[in-house]
Design an enzyme around this catalytic site. Structure first.
Site, PDB file in Angstrom:
ATOM      1  N   ARG A  37       0.799  -1.225   0.000  1.00 34.07           N
ATOM      2  CA  ARG A  37       0.000   0.000   0.000  1.00 34.07           C
ATOM      3  C   ARG A  37       0.832   1.276   0.000  1.00 34.07           C
ATOM      4  O   ARG A  37       0.575   2.192  -0.764  1.00 34.07           O
ATOM      5  CB  ARG A  37      -0.935   0.003   1.207  1.00 34.07           C
ATOM      6  CG  ARG A  37      -1.964   1.113   1.188  1.00 34.07           C
ATOM      7  CD  ARG A  37      -2.904   1.006   2.373  1.00 34.07           C
ATOM      8  NE  ARG A  37      -3.590  -0.276   2.422  1.00 34.07           N
ATOM      9  CZ  ARG A  37      -4.411  -0.643   3.391  1.00 34.07           C
ATOM     10  NH1 ARG A  37      -4.653   0.181   4.394  1.00 34.07           N
ATOM     11  NH2 ARG A  37      -5.007  -1.819   3.371  1.00 34.07           N
ATOM     12  N   HIS A  83      -7.842  -5.004  -7.792  1.00 29.63           N
ATOM     13  CA  HIS A  83      -7.634  -4.252  -6.546  1.00 29.63           C
ATOM     14  C   HIS A  83      -8.892  -4.319  -5.685  1.00 29.63           C
ATOM     15  O   HIS A  83      -9.827  -3.532  -5.868  1.00 29.63           O
ATOM     16  CB  HIS A  83      -7.288  -2.794  -6.891  1.00 29.63           C
ATOM     17  CG  HIS A  83      -6.654  -2.037  -5.770  1.00 29.63           C
ATOM     18  ND1 HIS A  83      -5.399  -2.327  -5.284  1.00 29.63           N
ATOM     19  CD2 HIS A  83      -7.092  -0.983  -5.038  1.00 29.63           C
ATOM     20  CE1 HIS A  83      -5.085  -1.490  -4.329  1.00 29.63           C
ATOM     21  NE2 HIS A  83      -6.102  -0.659  -4.149  1.00 29.63           N
ATOM     22  N   TYR A 127     -18.659  11.078 -14.795  1.00 31.00           N
ATOM     23  CA  TYR A 127     -18.627  12.202 -15.725  1.00 31.00           C
ATOM     24  C   TYR A 127     -17.307  12.315 -16.476  1.00 31.00           C
ATOM     25  O   TYR A 127     -17.246  12.945 -17.526  1.00 31.00           O
ATOM     26  CB  TYR A 127     -18.858  13.522 -14.974  1.00 31.00           C
ATOM     27  CG  TYR A 127     -20.186  13.607 -14.275  1.00 31.00           C
ATOM     28  CD1 TYR A 127     -21.383  13.512 -14.989  1.00 31.00           C
ATOM     29  CD2 TYR A 127     -20.251  13.779 -12.903  1.00 31.00           C
ATOM     30  CE1 TYR A 127     -22.606  13.573 -14.339  1.00 31.00           C
ATOM     31  CE2 TYR A 127     -21.473  13.849 -12.239  1.00 31.00           C
ATOM     32  CZ  TYR A 127     -22.643  13.745 -12.970  1.00 31.00           C
ATOM     33  OH  TYR A 127     -23.856  13.820 -12.338  1.00 31.00           O
TER      34      TYR A 127
END
Length: 733
Positions: A37, A83, A127
């Site tokens: 991470r 993931h 969007y």
């Protein structure tokens, strides 16, 4: 109702100490955070989430020539296939890869609102659209040619790359930051042209020192530009050790408005500083009178940054104004350098500049060798098939006869011409039109070309020198594709000693500093004629009343032995109750204020402890630059006052008084001091300095001031016990 018996434990119940269980589980969590991470891989510069995003987009064929797809589609592919975390975290990582003010070389071509330098967030993923950039393609080039290792995805349904081929040193080019458990990383972006030049120097001479590399890579190159003022020596140390920092300032220029009027225009911001937050911070400094040289700030930015700073007076020097703002605001930041990365074995390590570049080059060599071996296998396979076709063309009539007449043509072809099973199958699958004369020439041409390529590849695989030459040639091509001018100017460390102090430009106005018993501080204009008219919060009262000027610095002594420094111009207005002193200085909760005064350059202070020790401290040595103040007295401070006399009077908790010459006290910057008065029990109750010509004064229990005409009767030597003081003597002020 049937009651079911509890199932047998089946080995599922383990008895062990709680500390062992917690330690093992926390260690597993810490390792997962570090490796999966927070820390990037030194070879490709990526954390797993970024690597998975780019690979998923590559798998979706979102190359620069393709049409962009919705980011929601990409996030879904990444989350579903590679993931297993929240979509918000994946989208945030994708957005950052597309921001040209966050990435020196953006890896995602974003279409739509992907945020801005003001600090506004990107639009929702439904969007926005995205595809890969040319830089990202260079990092993925050769990934389908067995150039890197793959591992199963989290659900064992697919494969994902362990590392990307990485056509350029992305770790240093785009930088990285992250916080793990017990460790962190912070790597600034650099110019890829300079990095490749440094790689070429290492290829030419692997013993090239960090000092030489630091002349090729003089410092970070941030996407937002700015001016790095850390100095070459500090940057070299950071590149050598992997730890350090760089001071980055906004780029600014003076705009002349004529008739001696000017203003500052900021054209480039420090890296990762939001413009809107910076403007809010500057406006707050003006409102709180903490930036006395700045009159106004406004944002006139369009596509380019244009931040206008108005000086309070035309007589102020632009350099002085900017130096003050660099100290007070985020117009200057310190970007930490901590090159903590995962090496090729997945082990966390702090690497310097040379080690990072060498790790990248070693990775590129491994990629080159594996890609060459992959190509060799396919060329050999193709040549094997072409050899079979060549035999067909040499014996075309016989091959046609066998195919037409024999019941098992495959076995006959193998026996008759010594073909392999693969060649025989290929010949039988070949279409008749491919046996034309023109095709024979094409096959012969292809065979010769592949033979030459095979010889070149085998020669490359066995020669380290040829491998490094090939890598050097590849890096040259990458440099041409990504070359861009340096954006951040590398300057020497700025010496501000020759610049006039801010106080020299402050308006000198008389004020009165008011500090309450509970620690609320403020300043009123002029002199306070009647302290009884001052208002305080309920339960609070007047503690100190100090006349001063706005250009003064206040010295505040605390019972823990520290002395704090505050500019009088920074104090809140006297219209209200002020603000808590503890918000301005790091004063311990248990510590109490024992003295407040204005600083007099060259002055002397008498410092005394409750244990009956003290000394003379030069005022200049007590000035503190930080909120934490400066430790002056080793012990519990009872009093700190200006030493403007020739004698010292002390009184103990046993009501015994002693007077001795001030000259008997040593002068020192910090320490415990010498004994002032001897006590069998208790300690020092009060102390004062006075002129022998006027004599000391003391305050009785009723608060009335009294003269002490016969004070010489108590005159003695320092460290004596003294004698019983006058009736009612408890304190001197």
């Amino acid at each position: 109702m049937t009651v079911l018996a509890p199932p047998p434990d089946g080995g599922r119940i383990v008895e062990e100490p709680m500390s062992d269980a917690l330690s093992r589980r926390y260690l597993a969590y810490a390792l997962s955070t570090i490796t999966n991470r927070a820390l990037p891989d030194v070879r490709d510069g990526f954390k797993p989430v970024h690597r998975r995003i780019l690979y998923a987009m590559h798998d979706m064929k979102l190359n620069p020539q393709a049409a962009a797809r919705k980011c929601a589609k990409v996030v879904g592919e990444v989350m579903g296939g590679y993931h297993p975390h929240g979509d918000a975290s994946i989208y945030d990582a994708l957005v950052r890869l597309a921001q040209d003010f966050s990435q020196r070389y953006p890896l995602v071509d974003g279409q739509g609102n992907f945020g801005n330098i003001d600090g506004d967030n990107a639009a929702a993923m439904r969007y926005t659209e995205c595809k890969l950039t040319a830089a990202a393609q260079l990092l993925l080039e050769g990934i389908d040619q067995d150039s890197v290792d793959f591992r199963p995805t989290y659900d064992d349904q697919d494969q994902e790359p362990v590392v990307l081929p990485a056509g350029f040193p992305n770790l240093l080019a785009n930088g990285s930051s992250g916080i793990a458990v017990g460790m962190a990383t912070s790597i600034p972006p650099h110019n890829v042209g300079e990095l490749i030049d440094a790689c070429q120097a290492l290829i030419a001479d692997p013993s090239t020192s960090t000092e030489v590399l630091a002349t090729i890579v003089p410092g970070p190159d941030f996407p937002t530009g700015g001016v790095a003022v850390e100095g070459h020596a500090s940057i070299l140390e950071a590149y050598s050790t992997g730890r350090g920092g760089v001071r980055l300032r906004a780029r600014w220029e003076v705009e002349d408005l004529g008739r001696g009027v000017w203003r500052i225009v900021v054209t480039e911001m420090p890296y990762q500083v939001g413009k809107s937050k910076l403007i809010e911070g500057l406006a707050e400094l003006i409102e709180q009178k903490k930036a006395p040289l700045l009159a106004d700030v406004r944002d006139e930015s369009a596509e380019d940054i244009r931040l206008v700073l108005e000086p309070r007076s035309r007589t102020i020097e632009p350099d002085v104004l900017m130096e003050s703002l660099f100290k007070l605001s985020d117009l200057e930041i310190r970007f930490p350098i901590n090159m903590n990365v995962l090496d090729a074995t997945g082990t966390p390590r702090v690497m310097g500049l040379k080690a990072c570049l060498q790790a990248f080059l070693d990775h590129r060599r491994e990629v080159l060798v594996r890609r060459s071996q992959w190509r060799i296998e396919r060329v050999e396979k193709r040549l094997h098939l072409l050899e079979g076709l060549r035999i067909v063309f040499l014996n075309l009539d016989e091959v046609i006869r066998i195919v037409r007449e024999e019941e098992q043509p495959k076995a006959v072809l193998i026996a008759r011409f010594g073909l392999t099973e693969v060649q025989a199958d290929f010949i039988l699958d070949t279409r008749l039109r491919q046996l034309a004369r023109l095709e024979e020439m094409t096959i012969e041409k292809e065979f010769n070309a592949l033979s030459e390529e095979l010889a070149t590849l085998k020669s490359l695989s066995s020669s380290p020198d040829k491998q490094w030459k090939a890598i050097s040639k590849e890096l040259d091509a990458v440099r041409k594709a990504l070359v861009s001018p340096r954006r951040t100017t590398i300057a020497e460390a700025v010496d501000t000693s020759a610049i006039a102090s801010i106080e020299a430009y402050l308006p000198r106005e008389a004020i009165t500093v008011i500090l309450s018993e509970r620690g609320w501080i403020r300043a009123t204009k002029g002199k306070v004629e009647d302290p009884s008219e001052l208002k305080f919060k309920e339960g609070d009262s007047l503690g100190w009343l100090v006349p001063a000027y706005t250009t003064d610095k206040l010295l505040i002594g605390a019972s823990d032995g520290r002395v704090f420094t505050i500019g009088a111009d920074r104090l809140a207005s006297g219209r209200g109750h002020g603000e808590p002193l503890r918000l301005m200085i790091d004063l311990d909760e248990k510590a109490e204020i024992v003295g407040v005064m204005t600083h007099v350059p060259g002055g002397k202070l008498l410092v005394a402890s409750k244990d009956g020790y003290g000394f003379i401290a030069p005022e200049d040595d007590t000035l503190a630059q930080k909120r934490g103040g400066k430790q002056v007295l080793n012990g519990t401070m009872l009093s700190i006052q200006r030493a403007t006399g020739d004698h010292v009077a002390t009184i103990g908790e046993n009501i015994k008084a002693l007077i001795f010459p001030l000259a008997e006290l040593p002068e020192m910057g910090r320490g415990k001091g010498v004994r002032l008065q001897m006590f069998k029990q208790g300690g020092l109750a009060d102390i004062t300095v006075f002129e022998a010509a006027h004599g000391p004064e003391w305050v009785d229990g009723g608060g009335r001031r009294r003269n002490w005409p016969d004070w010489k009767d108590w005159l003695g030597k320092r460290a004596q016990s003294g004698r019983q003081g006058p009736r009612g003597l408890r304190k001197f002020r």
